[in-house]
Structure formats: structure tokens, C-alpha cells
Scaffold this active site. Structure first.
Site, short mmCIF file in Angstrom:
data_model
loop_
_atom_site.label_atom_id
_atom_site.label_comp_id
_atom_site.label_asym_id
_atom_site.label_seq_id
_atom_site.Cartn_x
_atom_site.Cartn_y
_atom_site.Cartn_z
CB SER A 88 -41.69 -46.15 70.75
OG SER A 88 -42.96 -47.35 70.57
CG HIS A 292 -46.27 -43.94 68.61
ND1 HIS A 292 -46.38 -43.62 69.52
CD2 HIS A 292 -45.47 -45.30 68.62
CE1 HIS A 292 -45.20 -44.28 69.99
NE2 HIS A 292 -45.06 -45.48 69.20
#
Length: 316
Positions: A88, A292
Site C-alpha cells: 500500500s 487490500h
């Protein structure tokens, strides 16, 4: 809003850091500026000097912090380069470091990017909802003296440990909080891990960092921080912030992405892949609902993510 603990929370048989150590790699865990373990400063206090301390976004982490980490590791170990693995914002910081300070590309043996994020135009996460009001939100929070976004504290840890326990009747609320931010994938969520996970998450970030991500939604660009036309002219000499040039990243890169990632959406990930000049791998995780946060805590994280990452790294 993560910290270094997320690389070990899944235990010795699943967590990537342990698996890399077992494979005889020298493992270093980094912490992004402003998280739970990264609030020390030579002169500033995060509370007493909060306006000055929190005056940064992921741009500063890419320009200063990533190079500082690389320098520290290579100088201490005597190695001429490192294998960089980012998740990320750990990838966002890397793109900035390598494009703005291209001399560091030579120090990267391979970059493994998990759930990569640069452009956020197609982001599905609710963070996109603040995009049209990002300037006003930053102003409003500063008016109330709030410069830190979702810090880790005893109250949040209590929620994680007590209310999100597997036997708690409101445990599904905790699961849905993560799903709404990252994408729904209940089959990969180990609910027994939630109390530990939410005892560490969120780990805090600067308000400006979150606003910086939101700015990329309407602009469609991966650019430096937008201060508004007047201040942009003062800072950049142009009305809009300069874009980061991903074509300057000559380090070899392997991208690992999930079909159901609400923060690193598929079209935005494809855009990164098209711009990188030295892309070595474009790997879609073999789970249609992989989101994610699954890159850190999925039940099948070893076989779906970590084993493929290590195998490619060892044979590269």
C-alpha cells in the site's frame, strides 16, 4: 495507517517477515512517519508542536524517509543493495523515492509491490468521498487542532481486544469496518485475529497524508501535494502540483494485486504497470475477492501471496 507489527501478526508460519527470515534473508521492518512506532523527533513533539510535527504527507516519506532507511541498512550491512517489499503506502513512498531521487534505483535488487497504490482515480474506498472537500476537510480539522488521523490509543486497543473478540455479539461490525475500507472478502478473514489486529490498527497517520490520497481521485494524477493555486505558485512555480514520473523508475519491479482491492483499484494498478519501464512480474492473486488488507492478514496468505513472492525473489 499500518505499522511494522502487521508483518508479524499472522504468526511464524504465515507472516512474510518470518518466512523470509527462515529463508535466510536479513529482514528489516520499517515504520512510516507518524505511526505508533515512528513519532520521535530531534526537536518537535507530536502533541506540543503538533502543527509543525504533522506537517507532512507521503511525499516527505518518499523523498526523505525511504532513502534514509536504504542508506542505514546498506551502510550497516555493507551490502550494495536491498530487496524492497512494500504494501500500500509502502509502494507509494517507493515510487516517489525512485522517481524523485533516481540515484537510489541502483540500490534496489527487486521491488515486490503488494497492493500497489499511485493513482487513486478509480478508488472505491470511502476515502474517495472526501475528495471533493479535501481542502475544506484539512482546514476544518486544523481549526479544531486535529493534525493526526486515526491514532492508535488505549480506547482503540480496548475496542479491538474486547468488542471485536470472536465471541462478541457485535464482532461482525468490526469485520465490516475493515471490509468497507478495503473490500469485502469474509472467507479470507480470520476473525480470531481481529482482536490482535485492531489492537494495532489503525496506527495513525497525518491528516495531510490522507488528504493527499484523496486529491488524486478528482485530478486523476499521481502528483505532489496540492496546496491550492496561490500556494502552488509559491512552492512549485506553477498553478498545479508537479506529477511524479514513474518512467524514471529503473529498478526491477514485481506487482502483486487483488481483483477486489478497493484502495488499489484494478485500472489504477494497470496504469502503474504500463508506466514502469522495468516491470518483471504482473501477478494477480488467485482469489476473485482478494482485497487490500488480505495482503497482510488473509487466512491463505502464505499460499496466495507469500510463497509466490518468496519463490520469485529467490529465483530472480
Amino acid at each position: 495507517m499500518c505499522d511494522s507489527s502487521n508483518w508479524v501478526l499472522n504468526g511464524v508460519n504465515k507472516s512474510l517477515s518470518y518466512l523470509l527470515a527462515d529463508a535466510c534473508f536479513d529482514v528489516w521492518l520499517g515504520n512510516a512517519r507518524g505511526n505508533t512506532y515512528s513519532k520521535r523527533h530531534l526537536r518537535l513533539d507530536p502533541v506540543a508542536d503538533k502543527e509543525a510535527f504533522w506537517d507532512f504527507s507521503y511525499h516527505d516519506m518518499g523523498i526523505y524517509d525511504v532513502p534514509a532507511n536504504i542508506d542505514y541498512i546498506t551502510e550497516l550491512t555493507g551490502n550494495d543493495g536491498i530487496y524492497y517489499i512494500g504494501h500500500s503506502m509502502g509502494t507509494t513512498m517507493f515510487w516517489i523515492a525512485m522517481s524523485e531521487r533516481p540515484e537510489y534505483n541502483a540500490k534496489i535488487k527487486l521491488m515486490s509491490a503488494l497492493a500497489p497504490v499511485a493513482h487513486t482515480e478509480h478508488m472505491i474506498s470511502p476515502i474517495r468521498l472526501i475528495a471533493p472537500f479535501s481542502a475544506e476537510i484539512e482546514w476544518l480539522l486544523k481549526m479544531f487542532g486535529l493534525h493526526e488521523f486515526l491514532p492508535s490509543n488505549e480506547f482503540m486497543q480496548l475496542i479491538g481486544q474486547q468488542l471485536c473478540d470472536e465471541n462478541s455479539p457485535i464482532q461482525p461490525i468490526c469485520s465490516n469496518f475493515l471490509f468497507i475500507l478495503c473490500g469485502f472478502n469474509p472467507d479470507q478473514l480470520d476473525t480470531s485475529l481481529l482482536p490482535v489486529l485492531l489492537g494495532h490498527l489503525p496506527a495513525g497517520a497525518s491528516v495531510r497524508t490522507v488528504v493527499h490520497y484523496a486529491q488524486g481521485v478528482p485530478s486523476g494524477t499521481f502528483s505532489q501535494y496540492d496546496y491550492g493555486t496561490e500556494k502552488n505558485m509559491e512552492k512549485y512555480g506553477q498553478p498545479t502540483p508537479p506529477e511524479y514520473d514513474l518512467t524514471k523508475i529503473t529498478a526491477p519491479v514485481a506487482l502483486y494485486w487483488g481483483e477486489n482491492d478497493w484502495l488499489g483499484a484494478k485500472p489504477d494498478t494497470q496504469r502503474i504497470a504500463e508506466l514502469l519501464p522495468n516491470l518483471q512480474r504482473y501477478y494477480r492473486i488467485k482469489d476473485e475477492l482478494f482485497n487490500h488488507l488480505d495482503f497482510l492478514v488473509a487466512k491463505q496468505i502464505r499460499e496466495l501471496v507469500n510463497d509466490p513472492v518468496i519463490e520469485f525473489l529467490e529465483n530472480y
